[in-house]
Design an enzyme around this catalytic site. Structure first.
Site, mmCIF file in Angstrom:
data_model
loop_
_atom_site.group_PDB
_atom_site.id
_atom_site.type_symbol
_atom_site.label_atom_id
_atom_site.label_comp_id
_atom_site.label_asym_id
_atom_site.label_seq_id
_atom_site.Cartn_x
_atom_site.Cartn_y
_atom_site.Cartn_z
ATOM 1 N N ASP A 11 0.840 -1.197 0.000
ATOM 2 C CA ASP A 11 0.000 0.000 0.000
ATOM 3 C C ASP A 11 0.880 1.254 0.000
ATOM 4 O OD1 ASP A 11 0.823 -0.109 2.628
ATOM 5 O OD2 ASP A 11 -1.183 -0.150 3.507
ATOM 6 N N SER A 12 2.209 1.068 0.048
ATOM 7 C CA SER A 12 3.138 2.176 -0.209
ATOM 8 C C SER A 12 2.886 2.750 -1.604
ATOM 9 C CB SER A 12 4.586 1.703 -0.075
ATOM 10 O OG SER A 12 4.800 0.534 -0.843
ATOM 11 N N GLU A 65 9.051 -4.044 10.665
ATOM 12 C CA GLU A 65 9.424 -2.730 10.122
ATOM 13 C C GLU A 65 9.876 -1.789 11.235
ATOM 14 O OE1 GLU A 65 6.638 -0.936 7.406
ATOM 15 O OE2 GLU A 65 7.841 0.898 7.259
HETATM 16 O O1 KIV Z 1 3.486 -1.118 1.687
HETATM 17 C C1 KIV Z 1 4.662 -1.495 1.734
HETATM 18 O O2 KIV Z 1 5.469 -1.208 0.847
HETATM 19 C C2 KIV Z 1 5.077 -2.272 2.878
HETATM 20 C C3 KIV Z 1 6.531 -2.571 3.023
HETATM 21 C C4 KIV Z 1 7.239 -1.364 3.472
HETATM 22 C C5 KIV Z 1 6.795 -3.728 3.909
HETATM 23 O O3 KIV Z 1 4.276 -2.642 3.687
#
Ligand code: KIV
Length: 273
Positions: A47-48, A185
Site C-alpha cells: 500500500d506504499s 518494520e
Molecule cells: O506497503 C509497503 O510497501 C510495505 C513494506 C514497506 C513492507 O508494507
C-alpha cells in the site's frame, strides 16, 4: 539462480536452509518483469503505492480497488517471484467475513498468491479465518503505517523493553494463527534478531537490521526513483530520479531544437511520394 516459481512454503524452507529471502515492492507489470528477471524471490504490491505512485502523504487512503488494479499488473509481469498483495486500511479490520471477501478478490481477480496485513494479536482471528479458507497471510509488525495517525508519525517501534516483549508475543500469535512470514518494520536489530530466533516462519525486515530471514525495500526507494524523502535505512542501488530528469532534459532540448525526430532522408522521402 532458481527458475521455478517461488511458492509460499518455499519461504519457510529457505529459513530452514539458512538462505536469505530477497523481497521488493512492485506496482506495475514492467517493473515486476524487471525485478523478477533480476531474481527477487517475492514482490509485494504494497500500500506504499499510495505514497510512491499515487502521491498521497501516507497509505491510509489506499483502497482495495487501488491494490487490486496494481496487483493485476504485477501478476502479469511476474513469472517466478511470489506475488503478495497488501490489504489496505479497513479491508480486514471490520470483520473476518469482510477480510475473506476482500483478500479473496486479491487472489481471485488480482492473481496474488498471498496477502499481507498489519497488526498482531488484534488481527489474529482474521488471520486464522483467512488461513482456514486457504488464503496465505504474511503478517506485519513494528511500524504499521496504516496507524500513522494514532502513532503520530512514521516512528521507530519496540524501543522499550515492554514494547519489544509485546512485539514478540504478537509475532508468536501470528505464527500460531498460521501466518507464513512476518514483516518487521523499523524495530531495533536486537528485537528483530530475538523474534527471528523465536519463530519457525521467516521474518522479513525493513529497517530492522541484518538478522532477519529476509529483507524488503520499497523498490522506488532502493532504485532512487522516489526522492521526496529517503528513509535512513535505505541503500540506494541506483539513482533513477536523476537519470530520468537528465534524459528528459535531453529529449526536451532535442525537440525544441528540431534534433528529434531526425529529418527524413531525401531518398526515403522520394520513395514515399
Ligand atoms: O506497503 C509497503 O510497501 C510495505 C513494506 C514497506 C513492507 O508494507
Amino acid at each position: 539462480m532458481q527458475h521455478k516459481p517461488v511458492r509460499v512454503p518455499d519461504l519457510k524452507a529457505r529459513k530452514q536452509r539458512g538462505e536469505k529471502i530477497a523481497m521488493l515492492t512492485a506496482y506495475d507489470a514492467t517493473m515486476a518483469r524487471l525485478l523478477d528477471r533480476a531474481g527477487v524471490d517475492a514482490l509485494l504490491v504494497g500500500d506504499s503505492v499510495g505514497m510512491v505512485v499515487l502521491g498521497y502523504e501516507n497509505t491510509v487512503r489506499v483502497t482495495l480497488d487501488d491494490i487490486l488494479h496494481h496487483t493485476r499488473a504485477v501478476s502479469r509481469g511476474a513469472e517466478r517471484a511470489l506475488v503478495v498483495a497488501d490489504m489496505p486500511f479497513l479491508t480486514y479490520q471490520v470483520s473476518a467475513a469482510d477480510a475473506v471477501r476482500n483478500a479473496g478478490r486479491l487472489l481471485q481477480e488480482g492473481g496474488a498468491a498471498a496477502v499481507k496485513l498489519e497488526g498482531g494479536r488484534p488481527v489474529v482471528d482474521v488471520v486464522t479465518r483467512l488461513v482456514e479458507v486457504g488464503i496465505p497471510v504474511m503478517g506485519h509488525l513494528g511500524l504499521q503505517p496504516q496507524s500513522v495517525h494514532q502513532v503520530g508519525g512514521f516512528l521507530r517501534q519496540a524501543t522499550r523493553r515492554e514494547d519489544a516483549d509485546a512485539l514478540l508475543a504478537d509475532a508468536r500469535a501470528l505464527e500460531a494463527a498460521g501466518a507464513f512470514a512476518v514483516v518487521l518494520e523499523a524495530v531495533p536489530s536486537e528485537v528483530a534478531r530475538a523474534v527471528t530466533a523465536a519463530l519457525e516462519i521467516p521474518t522479513i525486515g525493513i529497517g530492522a537490521g541484518p538478522d532477519c530471514d529476509g529483507q524488503i525495500l520499497v523498490s522506488s526507494d532502493m532504485l532512487g526513483l522516489f526522492d521526496a524523502f529517503v528513509p535512513p535505512f535505505v541503500r540506494q542501488y541506483a539513482h533513477l530520479a536523476d537519470t530520468i530528469v537528465t534524459a528528459t532534459e535531453a529529449y526536451v532540448e532535442d525537440v525544441r531544437a528540431g534534433r528529434y525526430p531526425k529529418p527524413a532522408a531525401p531518398a526515403a522521402t522520394a520513395r514515399m511520394t
